[in-house]
Design a protein around this motif. Structure first.
Motif, PDB file in Angstrom:
ATOM      1  N   ARG A   1      11.407  29.785  74.832  1.00  0.00           N
ATOM      2  CA  ARG A   1      12.439  29.097  74.044  1.00  0.00           C
ATOM      3  C   ARG A   1      12.473  29.601  72.603  1.00  0.00           C
ATOM      4  O   ARG A   1      13.541  29.794  72.028  1.00  0.00           O
ATOM      5  CB  ARG A   1      12.204  27.583  74.076  1.00  0.00           C
ATOM      6  N   LEU A   2      11.293  29.806  72.027  1.00  0.00           N
ATOM      7  CA  LEU A   2      11.234  30.323  70.661  1.00  0.00           C
ATOM      8  C   LEU A   2      11.806  31.732  70.580  1.00  0.00           C
ATOM      9  O   LEU A   2      12.496  32.089  69.619  1.00  0.00           O
ATOM     10  CB  LEU A   2       9.782  30.324  70.157  1.00  0.00           C
ATOM     11  N   GLN A   3      11.525  32.521  71.605  1.00  0.00           N
ATOM     12  CA  GLN A   3      12.049  33.886  71.654  1.00  0.00           C
ATOM     13  C   GLN A   3      13.574  33.877  71.763  1.00  0.00           C
ATOM     14  O   GLN A   3      14.274  34.640  71.079  1.00  0.00           O
ATOM     15  CB  GLN A   3      11.437  34.614  72.840  1.00  0.00           C
ATOM     16  N   ALA A   4      14.106  32.984  72.617  1.00  0.00           N
ATOM     17  CA  ALA A   4      15.564  32.858  72.762  1.00  0.00           C
ATOM     18  C   ALA A   4      16.197  32.382  71.463  1.00  0.00           C
ATOM     19  O   ALA A   4      17.266  32.863  71.066  1.00  0.00           O
ATOM     20  CB  ALA A   4      15.891  31.902  73.903  1.00  0.00           C
ATOM     21  N   LEU A   5      15.547  31.443  70.782  1.00  0.00           N
ATOM     22  CA  LEU A   5      16.058  30.938  69.499  1.00  0.00           C
ATOM     23  C   LEU A   5      16.079  32.045  68.452  1.00  0.00           C
ATOM     24  O   LEU A   5      17.051  32.193  67.702  1.00  0.00           O
ATOM     25  CB  LEU A   5      15.194  29.772  69.021  1.00  0.00           C
ATOM     26  N   SER A   6      14.991  32.833  68.431  1.00  0.00           N
ATOM     27  CA  SER A   6      14.922  33.952  67.494  1.00  0.00           C
ATOM     28  C   SER A   6      16.026  34.969  67.767  1.00  0.00           C
ATOM     29  O   SER A   6      16.680  35.468  66.839  1.00  0.00           O
ATOM     30  CB  SER A   6      13.554  34.626  67.595  1.00  0.00           C
ATOM     31  N   LEU A   7      16.251  35.261  69.048  1.00  0.00           N
ATOM     32  CA  LEU A   7      17.319  36.178  69.436  1.00  0.00           C
ATOM     33  C   LEU A   7      18.684  35.632  68.997  1.00  0.00           C
ATOM     34  O   LEU A   7      19.513  36.353  68.449  1.00  0.00           O
ATOM     35  CB  LEU A   7      17.327  36.373  70.953  1.00  0.00           C
ATOM     36  N   CYS A   8      18.887  34.341  69.228  1.00  0.00           N
ATOM     37  CA  CYS A   8      20.165  33.711  68.903  1.00  0.00           C
ATOM     38  C   CYS A   8      20.438  33.769  67.400  1.00  0.00           C
ATOM     39  O   CYS A   8      21.546  34.095  66.974  1.00  0.00           O
ATOM     40  CB  CYS A   8      20.163  32.264  69.387  1.00  0.00           C
TER      41      CYS A   8
END
Length: 298
Positions: A19-26
């Motif tokens: 989730r943190l990785q997806a948030l960072s990507l977003c």
């Protein structure tokens, strides 16, 4: 029991990390899309500003002294049909005298015993005709009319405006191309880093016989979601900026039209989807082509 708890904690940690990785990507993609949207917005706003400036340049026609007001108004109606005229105003001899009387603080007619001024017709051009070449043939055409004594247009100002706008347009196009390249590189690296952490999962699925399209689909689906969410936030940020700009200066609607905002939003959405999908496709394919030993060396 212990192993079950340990595995549960590991899954939670993995899920949280994802989730943190997806948030960072977003966030990263949103920032890039905001910059790209600003360039697209500026390019089309500059084009509208160019048209607005050109359409507000005034060309003045001075009529012959013997032309009466009814004849001048009739000529104005005839000129209004010309394709190069957007707006037109007839200024009678009395109106010219009245304007100069207010400007000079004295009545010029007192010195000559009559109104010495001629009637005038002021008009604004259609933007496509606001250049020196067009105005020269327009002047020649108008001066062939016996009722027209002279045609005046701000040649130096028009040349300066066109030259400046041309330079600004070239600079913006170069900036757009440069930012497009930088945006692709940044988003590609960001997406690749996200897929890098799951390269062994990709290899495992390949070993058990999963097709490449089957392996790619979850990453493409995630890319579509990231592209849509990032584009939405980028559009919201730019829309908020435009709203506050309208609150500060309502007259900007002349150059910031709904067409500009719509095209900017569509450009952000299309680019956000295209670039995330394409970068995900490239990254997954990169790891699909690698052998097991190569995955440890990247």
């Amino acid at each position: 029991m212990y192993n079950s708890l340990k595995m549960g904690k590991k899954k939670k940690k993995t899920r949280r990390s994802g989730r943190l990785q997806a948030l960072s990507l977003c966030v990263s993609i949103t920032l890039v899309l905001i910059l790209l949207g600003l360039v697209v917005f500026t390019v089309f706003t500059a084009r509208n500003l160019s048209d607005y400036v050109k359409q507000n340049l005034t060309v003045r026609i001075t009529l012959a002294n013997e032309v009466t007001d009814p004849e001048g108004e009739s000529l104005s109606q005839l000129l209004q049909t010309r394709p190069y005229i957007s707006e037109l105003e007839y200024v009678s001899r009395d109106s010219v005298l009245s304007g100069l009387r207010e400007e000079l603080g004295t009545d010029p007619a007192e010195f000559v015993g009559e109104n010495p001024f001629s009637a005038e017709i002021d008009f604004q051009l259609v933007a496509d005709y606001a250049n020196t070449d067009s105005l020269e043939w327009i002047s020649r055409e108008l001066e062939q009319n016996a009722q027209i004594a002279d045609v005046e247009f701000p040649k130096d100002l028009i040349d300066s405006v066109n030259s400046t706008l041309e330079k600004v347009g070239i600079a913006l196009l170069v900036l757009a191309a440069l930012l497009l390249f930088i945006s692709f590189t940044l988003i590609n690296n960001t997406v690749q880093m996200g897929i890098f952490a799951r390269r062994f999962s990709i290899h495992t699925m390949k070993l058990v016989g999963a097709s490449w399209s089957f392996i790619r689909w979850p990453y493409i689906r995630q890319a579509i979601a990231l592209g849509l969410i990032s584009a939405f936030f980028a559009i919201a940020v730019l829309a908020g900026g435009v709203y506050f700009l309208f609150q500060y200066e309502p007259d900007v609607y002349h150059v910031i039209t709904w067409q500009v905002m719509l095209f900017t939003a569509v450009a952000i959405l299309v680019f956000g989807l295209f670039i995330t999908i394409f970068c995900s496709w490239l990254s997954v394919n990169k790891f699909l082509k690698m052998k097991a030993g190569e995955l440890y060396r990247v």
